[in-house]
Motif scaffolding. Sequence first.
Motif, PDB file in Angstrom:
ATOM      1  N   LEU A  17      32.058  42.682  39.190  1.00 53.53           N
ATOM      2  CA  LEU A  17      31.617  42.483  37.799  1.00 53.53           C
ATOM      3  C   LEU A  17      32.773  42.760  36.842  1.00 53.53           C
ATOM      4  O   LEU A  17      33.535  43.709  37.026  1.00 53.53           O
ATOM      5  N   TYR A  81      25.754  36.278  38.453  1.00 55.70           N
ATOM      6  CA  TYR A  81      25.787  37.711  38.110  1.00 55.70           C
ATOM      7  C   TYR A  81      25.190  37.933  36.706  1.00 55.70           C
ATOM      8  O   TYR A  81      24.446  38.882  36.476  1.00 55.70           O
ATOM      9  N   TRP A 319      22.314  42.015  44.724  1.00 53.25           N
ATOM     10  CA  TRP A 319      23.701  41.832  44.279  1.00 53.25           C
ATOM     11  C   TRP A 319      24.582  41.322  45.411  1.00 53.25           C
ATOM     12  O   TRP A 319      25.484  40.509  45.201  1.00 53.25           O
TER      13      TRP A 319
END
Length: 405
Positions: A17, A81, A319
């Motif tokens: 991220l 994401y 994730w």
Amino acid sequence: MKGGEIIPLEELNLPFLSEEHRLLRSAIREFAEKEIIPTALERDKNSDIQGTVKIFKKLAKLGYAGIRIPEEYGGQGMDMYSEIILMEELGYADPSVAVTMLIHTGAAAACIYQLAPEELKQRYLPTIAKGEKILAFAMTEDEIPGSWSSYMKTTAKLEGDKYILNGRKAFITNAGIADLFVVFARLDQEKPDHKGIGIFLVEKEFPGVSFESEEPALGIKAASWGTVSFNNCEVPKENLIMEPPKAFAAAMNLFNQERMENPSVCNGIATRALDESVGFLSQRKDPRSGKSFIEGYQSLQFKIAEMYALIRASRLGVWHAAYLLENGHPYVKEVSAAKFFANEAVRKVCSDAVQLHGGYGYSAALIVEKLLRDGMFGGIAGGTLEALKLRTIREILREKGISRK
Ligand SMILES: Cc1cc2nc3c(=O)[nH]c(=O)nc-3n(C[C@H](O)[C@H](O)[C@H](O)COP(=O)(O)OP(=O)(O)OC[C@H]3O[C@@H](n4cnc5c(N)ncnc54)[C@H](O)[C@@H]3O)c2cc1C
């Protein structure tokens, strides 16, 4: 009763991220704290669907309705994401807002920007990206088990320059508020299975479209969910998104990636239930010792630790599947397992949260009762628990070269 975050949604420190993702999360969080959380209970009690639509429109003004729509069609062109961040945060704030947005930004939009002809994309995507037009996704029918949607009865026949659609679609999120429906219908009557199905983009105003009613529901009461019917509905020929025999398989393929959103909403709901529980137990006092329940009772501490572990595992599962998708690795087994895991985890965590709150947990005055009801949706919508377990085992056996028969 909010106790502050014991498990901040940003705490996972996921290496893939970026700073942009972190800023996105804090922007959505800030909006949710001001505009969504304060009204969530009241909107639920009043089944205030229009209140949720107003919030959707505000989120759309900030660009979120077009979060993954490519920039050339007026969207933000962000990645999976970013979508997961949006879904976790909205799930935390209010699942009714989350599912309204999920259908719009997820499977329905993806069918258009990934499968539709260029002309259709250019004509519709800019208004969808701005949230001026709200999307619904119409596959399930009441007469055919959703697990066997490929045997759907809704038909489409080409007559001149129009398709004529006939059929009813049930359990459709956004049915009563949508301007546009992505509709699955049997175009090739010779083929009774998935090979006969085409996908159409249908405007609410097309002749023959009618929204029947909102379906009274267990949870997510401030979101629209109901039946829409198509009676000799006239759809211009150009509004065919994809024709058979490839359309259904292409859509199913797409839905594997769109399976990340539903468990992300569930993870947001479960995280909220945990935060609420810690807040409550920190304030509830043992009158003898004066200690709070969370300080004094080890069995309750264990329960909190278990809830934390379940949510952490569940979030990491989603994730990880997103990481595989974004980096071009196979991810179907992983996302299927992550979805049913999150769908079951949220039910367990919210049920524990109600128990930890005692009478206040059972009371509709506090949010945990609503979280328990709302959290049930995930294991039915977007592929049931059972369907996802079947999908997971099919992938495992395929990898091992073992036949299922
Ligand atoms: C909140 C919510 C939102 C939804 N939104 C939409 C939407 O926007 N658009 C849309 O098209 N649909 C939507 N749906 C419908 C949803 O996709 C279907 O409800 C779902 O696919 C299940 O279909 P069904 O209800 O007909 O159950 P059925 O298919 O009748 O299944 C009943 C039960 O049997 C189980 N089962 C079925 N086959 C098997 C098997 N082979 N082995 C073991 N168990 C099996 C199922 O898992 C389920 O538990 C929504 C549903 C909900 C609850």
